[in-house]
Design a protein around this motif. Structure first.
Motif, mmCIF file in Angstrom:
data_model
loop_
_atom_site.group_PDB
_atom_site.id
_atom_site.type_symbol
_atom_site.label_atom_id
_atom_site.label_comp_id
_atom_site.label_asym_id
_atom_site.label_seq_id
_atom_site.Cartn_x
_atom_site.Cartn_y
_atom_site.Cartn_z
ATOM 1 N N LEU A 81 49.208 13.737 8.565
ATOM 2 C CA LEU A 81 50.281 14.041 7.608
ATOM 3 C C LEU A 81 51.601 14.292 8.352
ATOM 4 N N ALA A 82 51.512 14.977 9.489
ATOM 5 C CA ALA A 82 52.708 15.242 10.295
ATOM 6 C C ALA A 82 53.335 13.930 10.747
ATOM 7 N N ARG A 83 52.471 12.999 11.213
ATOM 8 C CA ARG A 83 52.996 11.734 11.730
ATOM 9 C C ARG A 83 53.511 10.852 10.592
ATOM 10 N N HIS A 90 49.582 27.049 15.202
ATOM 11 C CA HIS A 90 50.183 26.753 13.898
ATOM 12 C C HIS A 90 50.377 25.250 13.744
ATOM 13 N N VAL A 91 50.875 24.624 14.811
ATOM 14 C CA VAL A 91 51.092 23.177 14.754
ATOM 15 C C VAL A 91 49.769 22.473 14.450
ATOM 16 N N ARG A 92 48.718 22.841 15.190
ATOM 17 C CA ARG A 92 47.434 22.149 15.031
ATOM 18 C C ARG A 92 46.749 22.460 13.709
ATOM 19 N N SER A 93 47.176 23.548 13.046
ATOM 20 C CA SER A 93 46.550 23.880 11.760
ATOM 21 C C SER A 93 47.008 22.900 10.668
ATOM 22 N N THR A 153 54.877 11.896 7.812
ATOM 23 C CA THR A 153 56.121 12.437 7.263
ATOM 24 C C THR A 153 57.145 12.743 8.353
ATOM 25 N N LEU A 154 56.817 12.416 9.609
ATOM 26 C CA LEU A 154 57.709 12.677 10.741
ATOM 27 C C LEU A 154 58.208 14.117 10.735
ATOM 28 N N SER A 155 57.252 15.030 10.527
ATOM 29 C CA SER A 155 57.614 16.441 10.447
ATOM 30 C C SER A 155 56.631 17.250 11.282
ATOM 31 N N VAL A 156 56.910 18.522 11.415
ATOM 32 C CA VAL A 156 55.982 19.400 12.122
ATOM 33 C C VAL A 156 56.012 20.795 11.514
ATOM 34 N N LEU A 157 54.817 21.365 11.355
ATOM 35 C CA LEU A 157 54.752 22.761 10.937
ATOM 36 C C LEU A 157 54.808 23.581 12.230
ATOM 37 N N PHE A 158 55.934 24.243 12.478
ATOM 38 C CA PHE A 158 56.056 24.907 13.786
ATOM 39 C C PHE A 158 55.800 26.400 13.710
ATOM 40 N N GLN A 159 55.778 26.964 12.525
ATOM 41 C CA GLN A 159 55.447 28.383 12.418
ATOM 42 C C GLN A 159 54.970 28.721 11.011
ATOM 43 N N LYS A 160 53.934 29.572 10.957
ATOM 44 C CA LYS A 160 53.451 30.075 9.672
ATOM 45 C C LYS A 160 53.612 31.583 9.687
ATOM 46 N N GLU A 161 54.228 32.116 8.667
ATOM 47 C CA GLU A 161 54.180 33.575 8.573
ATOM 48 C C GLU A 161 54.365 34.029 7.134
ATOM 49 N N ARG A 162 53.667 35.076 6.780
ATOM 50 C CA ARG A 162 53.795 35.703 5.460
ATOM 51 C C ARG A 162 53.912 34.691 4.328
ATOM 52 N N ILE A 175 54.653 31.634 4.310
ATOM 53 C CA ILE A 175 55.692 30.603 4.434
ATOM 54 C C ILE A 175 55.349 29.645 5.579
ATOM 55 N N TYR A 176 55.368 28.356 5.273
ATOM 56 C CA TYR A 176 55.273 27.345 6.320
ATOM 57 C C TYR A 176 56.693 26.985 6.732
ATOM 58 N N ARG A 177 57.015 27.096 8.016
ATOM 59 C CA ARG A 177 58.306 26.615 8.497
ATOM 60 C C ARG A 177 58.101 25.205 9.029
ATOM 61 N N ILE A 178 58.746 24.260 8.354
ATOM 62 C CA ILE A 178 58.513 22.864 8.689
ATOM 63 C C ILE A 178 59.797 22.216 9.174
ATOM 64 N N GLY A 179 59.721 21.586 10.330
ATOM 65 C CA GLY A 179 60.857 20.859 10.857
ATOM 66 C C GLY A 179 60.808 19.424 10.373
ATOM 67 N N LEU A 180 61.931 18.951 9.798
ATOM 68 C CA LEU A 180 62.008 17.593 9.275
ATOM 69 C C LEU A 180 62.909 16.750 10.162
#
Ligand SMILES: [Zn+2]
Length: 583
Positions: free
Chosen positions: A65-67, A57-60, A69-78, A80-85
């Protein structure tokens, strides 16, 4: 690696690091401080050193963009992107929201510490396993080399030779490689500047190789020819199929090509009929749940409803159930979209969405053919729901699936499709909910001793299992298993998949509750009271038995909120962390 700006280090260096662009909030690497800050900002907080982060999920999510915005997409489900800020200013959120919106996804934001961010970003440095093939081959024992040497050579030629091979050979190698790795789907996806080859293995997409653009074009033409598609049609979706022979086994390949803004993207699904021929026991069903299902499918009428998201194995389960009752005295007709596997002795039909021959119309026609048993691939609309329920009420046994999260949710869904509660109660025999977890490779899995508090937490979870499930619940837990990786499992640590299930028959008590416009939770509670083992409990049992891992259960079911405290105990166990980092 790009340095993560740690605001806690010093206020000045922060300003220098990111300038005026970011509206600063003081994100510390100290979890308790971040948690407080999240609370004051009205954002949920999460500690990614504890929560299992899915590298795929992270690598997707694009690294730049992650670097940025200093964020990470740590999980995708249904959807929804769960993004840590680590930064919450509007321009960053806006950028991320735009990215998600272009992909028709929603975002749930979390506040995370810079330490969490760094840990999750490490996933970007991990390479797909094919990159390590050369090293892996060197590490093979003589014995393994004799058994797997040829396989590795095929896979290595995928990695090294794609550009130099004749195109006829390229497709062959892509297919052979997919077959070796027990791949269900092959994806060939043109992106800006490159073409990506990915395999779906045990439910997860793995990066395999990059294909040079000229090789891609020739491969595309060859696939189109084999699948009897129009070569010159490049701006519309096309479906087709062909087959390959492997030893004496026929493997059907269903091809779908769709145009994208970067070119035509190819999906090839490998349909190996022998793989769909799974006895109920090997699906992961057991105990009272298995007996109950066997009782329900022997009834002359009623509905068997299997639920779960795409890829949860619900169709395979229904096929296995149909096989159980397939005798010459029983007339079975299916309506599918499309037909996935050939079932001998069964009349199979496919819907045709182009000719408006959808599930509803097909089903009406089928009922007139006097079947005993009907399999409806999926109930998607009101018409299908109505005809299916009527068929079940008028003496047919109807097997179907609903695309919902779990069994109780499917009752609510049927209600939304216009079926009255009283009809659901009398038409449906049994609801099944399921997920597929990867099974630890038996050859290389490694036992470890969990910390006492993990054992205590597990004991508490096991204690919530009703006594009447007919499943042996272990009294003591001494060892758990972690994935390692060997030649046999192609160094993934896992081999094959198994279902985790929750099942409840519609008893008089449940029927009454459904009829009273019960909520999902009320239905769930009632089912548990009547002895339902939940998917989560089934999963944890299979962890304790060494079949799978916590990560697999949580990846597929999410975490049960009621057990959140227990998870924290398990996750903070040093031996668990060590087991997680092995992956
Ligand atoms: Zn192994």
């Amino acid at each position: 690696m790009v340095k993560v700006v740690r605001q806690s280090e010093s206020a000045d260096s922060t300003k220098e690091g990111v300038g005026d662009f970011l509206q600063k909030i003081d994100i510390s690497s100290r979890e308790s401080e971040v948690e407080r800050l999240a609370h004051s900002q009205g954002l949920p907080y999460i500690d990614l050193s504890l929560f299992p982060v899915d590298g795929d999920h992270v690598r997707s999510f694009p690294e730049d963009l992650a670097r940025e915005t200093l964020s990470v997409l740590f999980q995708k489900e249904r959807g929804i992107y769960r993004i840590g800020l680590t930064q919450t200013d509007a321009s960053i959120k806006e950028k991320l929201l735009t990215y998600a919106k272009e992909r028709e996804q929603e975002i749930k934001f979390y506040l995370i510490s810079s330490a969490s961010l760094e840990r999750a970003w490490e996933e970007y440095t991990k390479k797909p396993f094919i990159e390590h093939l050369d090293q892996m081959k060197v590490s093979l024992s003589k014995e393994d080399l004799a058994t797997f040497g040829k396989e590795f050579d095929d896979l290595l030629s995928l990695k090294n030779n794609l550009a130099n091979l004749p195109t006829t050979k390229v497709l062959e190698i892509i297919l052979a490689g997919a077959n070796h790795l027990h791949t269900s789907d092959i994806h060939i996806e043109p992106e800006a500047g490159e073409v990506r080859l990915r395999y779906r293995i045990d439910g997860l997409l793995e990066d395999i190789a990059h294909i040079p653009s000229d090789v891609y074009h020739l491969t595309l033409s060859r696939v189109k020819m084999l699948a009897k598609m129009k070569l010159n049609a490049t701006a519309r979706a096309q479906d087709g199929s062909f087959f390959i022979m492997k030893d004496d086994e026929r493997i059907d390949i269903r091809v779908s090509i769709i145009p994208t803004n970067q070119g035509e993207t190819i999906n090839m699904r490998l349909l190996n009929s022998s793989e769909a021929d799974v006895p109920l026991e090997t699906l992961g069903l057991r105990g009272e749940a298995l007996l109950e299902i066997k009782r329900q499918i022997k009834k002359p009428h009623g509905m068997i409803v299997n639920t779960g998201p795409t890829g949860s194995g619900k169709t395979t389960t229904l096929y296995s159930l149909i096989r159980e009752i397939n005798e010459s005295s029983v007339k079975i007709i299916t309506v599918e979209d499309p037909i996935e596997y050939i079932l001998p002795g069964v009349v199979q039909t496919a819907v045709n969405n182009d000719d408006s021959y959808g599930f509803g119309q097909a089903l009406r026609a089928i009922v007139r053919q006097d079947p005993d048993v009907i399999l409806v691939g999926e109930i998607r609309d009101e018409e299908t729901a109505e005809v299916a329920v009527n068929a079940a009420l008028t003496g047919h046994l109807v097997f179907t699936t609903l695309h919902t999260n779990d069994a109780p949710a499917s009752i609510v869904r049927l209600g939304e499709l216009g079926i009255k509660g009283s009809l659901i109660g009398s038409a449906v025999n049994i609801f099944i909910g399921q997920r597929l977890v990867r099974v630890l490779c038996k050859k290389c899995r490694e036992a470890y001793t969990p910390a006492p508090k993990t054992i205590a937490a597990l004991q508490k979870i096991l204690a919530t299992i009703p006594l009447n499930t007919g499943i042996h619940v272990p009294k003591t837990i001494e060892t758990l298993y972690k994935p390692v990786g060997c030649a046999e499992c192609h160094f993934s640590g896992y081999r094959g998949r198994q279902g985790i299930f929750e099942i409840f028959p519609v008893t008089d008590g449940i029927a009454k509750i459904i009829d009273n416009f019960a909520t999902e939770n009320e239905i769930r509670e009632a089912a548990i009271k009547e002895g339902m083992l939940t998917m989560n409990q089934d999963g944890i049992l299979k962890v304790v038995e060494g079949i799978t891992t916590f990560q697999e259960v949580w990846r597929t079911t999410g975490r049960d909120e009621a057990l959140e405290d227990l998870y924290e105990d398990i996750l903070s166990d040093p031996s668990f962390k060590e087991a997680s980092s092995k992956e």
